[in-house]
Design a protein around this motif. Sequence first.
Motif, mmCIF file in Angstrom:
data_model
loop_
_atom_site.group_PDB
_atom_site.id
_atom_site.type_symbol
_atom_site.label_atom_id
_atom_site.label_comp_id
_atom_site.label_asym_id
_atom_site.label_seq_id
_atom_site.Cartn_x
_atom_site.Cartn_y
_atom_site.Cartn_z
ATOM 1 N N SER A 23 3.335 7.022 17.273
ATOM 2 C CA SER A 23 4.354 6.942 16.219
ATOM 3 C C SER A 23 3.753 6.350 14.949
ATOM 4 C CB SER A 23 5.554 6.121 16.681
ATOM 5 O OG SER A 23 5.180 4.785 16.929
ATOM 6 N N LYS A 24 4.366 6.677 13.838
ATOM 7 C CA LYS A 24 3.904 6.228 12.533
ATOM 8 C C LYS A 24 4.924 5.260 11.953
ATOM 9 C CE LYS A 24 1.642 10.625 12.220
ATOM 10 N NZ LYS A 24 1.845 10.842 13.650
ATOM 11 N N VAL A 25 4.428 4.235 11.268
ATOM 12 C CA VAL A 25 5.298 3.196 10.737
ATOM 13 C C VAL A 25 5.152 3.136 9.220
ATOM 14 C CG1 VAL A 25 5.968 0.769 10.906
ATOM 15 C CG2 VAL A 25 4.857 1.870 12.853
ATOM 16 N N GLN A 26 6.277 3.152 8.539
ATOM 17 C CA GLN A 26 6.253 3.090 7.081
ATOM 18 C C GLN A 26 6.024 1.657 6.607
ATOM 19 O OE1 GLN A 26 9.851 4.943 5.685
ATOM 20 N NE2 GLN A 26 9.057 6.988 6.069
ATOM 21 N N ILE A 27 5.392 1.546 5.446
ATOM 22 C CA ILE A 27 5.102 0.242 4.860
ATOM 23 C C ILE A 27 6.384 -0.569 4.692
ATOM 24 C CG2 ILE A 27 4.269 -0.952 2.799
ATOM 25 C CD1 ILE A 27 2.265 1.302 2.414
ATOM 26 N N ALA A 28 7.447 0.073 4.232
ATOM 27 C CA ALA A 28 8.711 -0.635 3.991
ATOM 28 C C ALA A 28 9.231 -1.299 5.263
ATOM 29 C CB ALA A 28 9.747 0.326 3.429
ATOM 30 N N THR A 29 9.075 -0.646 6.385
ATOM 31 C CA THR A 29 9.534 -1.198 7.659
ATOM 32 C C THR A 29 8.735 -2.440 8.031
ATOM 33 O OG1 THR A 29 10.151 1.011 8.416
ATOM 34 C CG2 THR A 29 9.915 -0.680 10.110
ATOM 35 N N ILE A 30 7.417 -2.342 7.935
ATOM 36 C CA ILE A 30 6.554 -3.487 8.260
ATOM 37 C C ILE A 30 6.847 -4.630 7.292
ATOM 38 C CG2 ILE A 30 4.183 -4.317 8.499
ATOM 39 C CD1 ILE A 30 3.379 -1.328 8.922
ATOM 40 N N SER A 31 6.946 -4.305 6.013
ATOM 41 C CA SER A 31 7.207 -5.294 4.976
ATOM 42 C C SER A 31 8.483 -6.075 5.274
ATOM 43 C CB SER A 31 7.305 -4.595 3.619
ATOM 44 O OG SER A 31 7.723 -5.492 2.624
ATOM 45 N N GLU A 32 9.524 -5.360 5.625
ATOM 46 C CA GLU A 32 10.813 -6.002 5.903
ATOM 47 C C GLU A 32 10.763 -6.832 7.178
ATOM 48 O OE1 GLU A 32 15.174 -4.644 7.409
ATOM 49 O OE2 GLU A 32 14.236 -3.357 5.885
ATOM 50 N N LYS A 33 10.256 -6.254 8.248
ATOM 51 C CA LYS A 33 10.267 -6.931 9.557
ATOM 52 C C LYS A 33 9.319 -8.133 9.612
ATOM 53 C CE LYS A 33 13.017 -3.976 11.625
ATOM 54 N NZ LYS A 33 14.361 -4.302 12.020
ATOM 55 N N GLU A 34 8.200 -8.040 8.889
ATOM 56 C CA GLU A 34 7.201 -9.113 8.943
ATOM 57 C C GLU A 34 7.253 -10.026 7.711
ATOM 58 O OE1 GLU A 34 5.347 -9.972 11.493
ATOM 59 O OE2 GLU A 34 6.007 -8.289 12.723
ATOM 60 N N ILE A 53 -9.784 1.837 10.698
ATOM 61 C CA ILE A 53 -9.009 1.169 11.741
ATOM 62 C C ILE A 53 -7.613 1.787 11.843
ATOM 63 C CG2 ILE A 53 -8.024 -1.047 12.474
ATOM 64 C CD1 ILE A 53 -10.407 -2.394 10.990
ATOM 65 N N LEU A 54 -7.043 2.102 10.691
ATOM 66 C CA LEU A 54 -5.727 2.733 10.634
ATOM 67 C C LEU A 54 -5.832 4.131 10.064
ATOM 68 C CD1 LEU A 54 -3.456 -0.110 9.136
ATOM 69 C CD2 LEU A 54 -3.641 0.590 11.527
ATOM 70 N N GLY A 55 -4.871 4.969 10.423
ATOM 71 C CA GLY A 55 -4.716 6.278 9.814
ATOM 72 C C GLY A 55 -3.386 6.285 9.084
ATOM 73 N N ALA A 56 -3.212 7.249 8.198
ATOM 74 C CA ALA A 56 -1.949 7.350 7.463
ATOM 75 C C ALA A 56 -1.593 8.809 7.268
ATOM 76 C CB ALA A 56 -2.070 6.658 6.109
ATOM 77 N N LYS A 57 -0.299 9.065 7.320
ATOM 78 C CA LYS A 57 0.201 10.411 7.072
ATOM 79 C C LYS A 57 1.276 10.308 6.006
ATOM 80 C CE LYS A 57 2.338 14.422 9.122
ATOM 81 N NZ LYS A 57 3.552 14.748 9.837
ATOM 82 N N LYS A 58 1.182 11.159 5.008
ATOM 83 C CA LYS A 58 2.172 11.163 3.929
ATOM 84 C C LYS A 58 3.331 12.072 4.279
ATOM 85 C CE LYS A 58 -1.041 10.151 0.204
ATOM 86 N NZ LYS A 58 -1.514 10.487 -1.131
ATOM 87 N N GLY A 59 4.421 11.856 3.562
ATOM 88 C CA GLY A 59 5.568 12.745 3.701
ATOM 89 C C GLY A 59 6.547 12.318 4.769
ATOM 90 N N LYS A 60 7.480 13.232 5.047
ATOM 91 C CA LYS A 60 8.528 12.965 6.022
ATOM 92 C C LYS A 60 7.909 12.729 7.404
ATOM 93 C CE LYS A 60 12.891 14.685 7.747
ATOM 94 N NZ LYS A 60 13.902 15.725 7.699
ATOM 95 N N GLY A 61 8.350 11.675 8.050
ATOM 96 C CA GLY A 61 7.793 11.332 9.361
ATOM 97 C C GLY A 61 6.429 10.687 9.268
ATOM 98 N N GLY A 62 6.027 10.346 8.054
ATOM 99 C CA GLY A 62 4.708 9.758 7.839
ATOM 100 C C GLY A 62 4.713 8.250 7.998
ATOM 101 N N GLY A 63 3.562 7.682 7.787
ATOM 102 C CA GLY A 63 3.397 6.238 7.887
ATOM 103 C C GLY A 63 2.015 5.912 8.414
ATOM 104 N N TYR A 64 1.840 4.670 8.768
ATOM 105 C CA TYR A 64 0.546 4.204 9.286
ATOM 106 C C TYR A 64 0.551 4.185 10.807
ATOM 107 C CZ TYR A 64 -1.265 2.936 4.743
ATOM 108 O OH TYR A 64 -1.748 2.990 3.471
ATOM 109 N N TYR A 65 -0.635 4.382 11.371
ATOM 110 C CA TYR A 65 -0.799 4.384 12.822
ATOM 111 C C TYR A 65 -2.214 3.942 13.162
ATOM 112 C CZ TYR A 65 -2.936 8.878 11.649
ATOM 113 O OH TYR A 65 -3.708 9.860 11.081
ATOM 114 N N LEU A 66 -2.421 3.505 14.389
ATOM 115 C CA LEU A 66 -3.742 3.080 14.849
ATOM 116 C C LEU A 66 -4.609 4.309 15.110
ATOM 117 C CD1 LEU A 66 -2.805 0.328 17.474
ATOM 118 C CD2 LEU A 66 -3.407 -0.007 15.070
ATOM 119 N N LEU A 67 -5.855 4.260 14.690
ATOM 120 C CA LEU A 67 -6.781 5.357 14.969
ATOM 121 C C LEU A 67 -7.432 5.218 16.343
ATOM 122 C CD1 LEU A 67 -8.581 5.878 11.542
ATOM 123 C CD2 LEU A 67 -7.008 7.447 12.692
#
Length: 135
Positions: A23-34, A53-67
């Motif tokens: 799953s991919k996590v958006q910056i806004a989610t991490i920012s808010e939760k942490e 260390i991390l990968g990122a996908k842009k657009g809908k359903g995008g976000g950061y994920y562990l590589l």
Amino acid sequence: MLSKKTKYGIKAMTFIARQEPGSKVQIATISEKENISHKFLESILLTLRKAGILGAKKGKGGGYYLLKEAGTIKMTEVIRTLEGPIAMVPCVSLNYYEKCDDCPDEDACSVHKLMIQVRDNTLQVLRNTTLADLV
């Protein structure tokens, strides 16, 4: 002392590692939760992405994920990526060695001897701790 950049980077990576695999996590989610500034977090995650260390996908359903799997990401890699040298003084650094200007003989230097012990013990903890251990 650990910088806020590194502290927040570890917190963000731990948050990402807690999510469902793939799953991919958006910056806004991490920012808010942490409770991390969105702009600052963006810079931190970009650094981790550039380091592979991390990968990122842009657009809908995008976000950061562990590589890589969390169990293979050692804290030495994360700390060196975000913080730089682990050693407290440059004359004992394994990856960023520099001779101290004020020290004529490292072998006789009491600070050098002490900092080697600190470095070695710190490295032992960081090498034996993975991201999975923090989740």
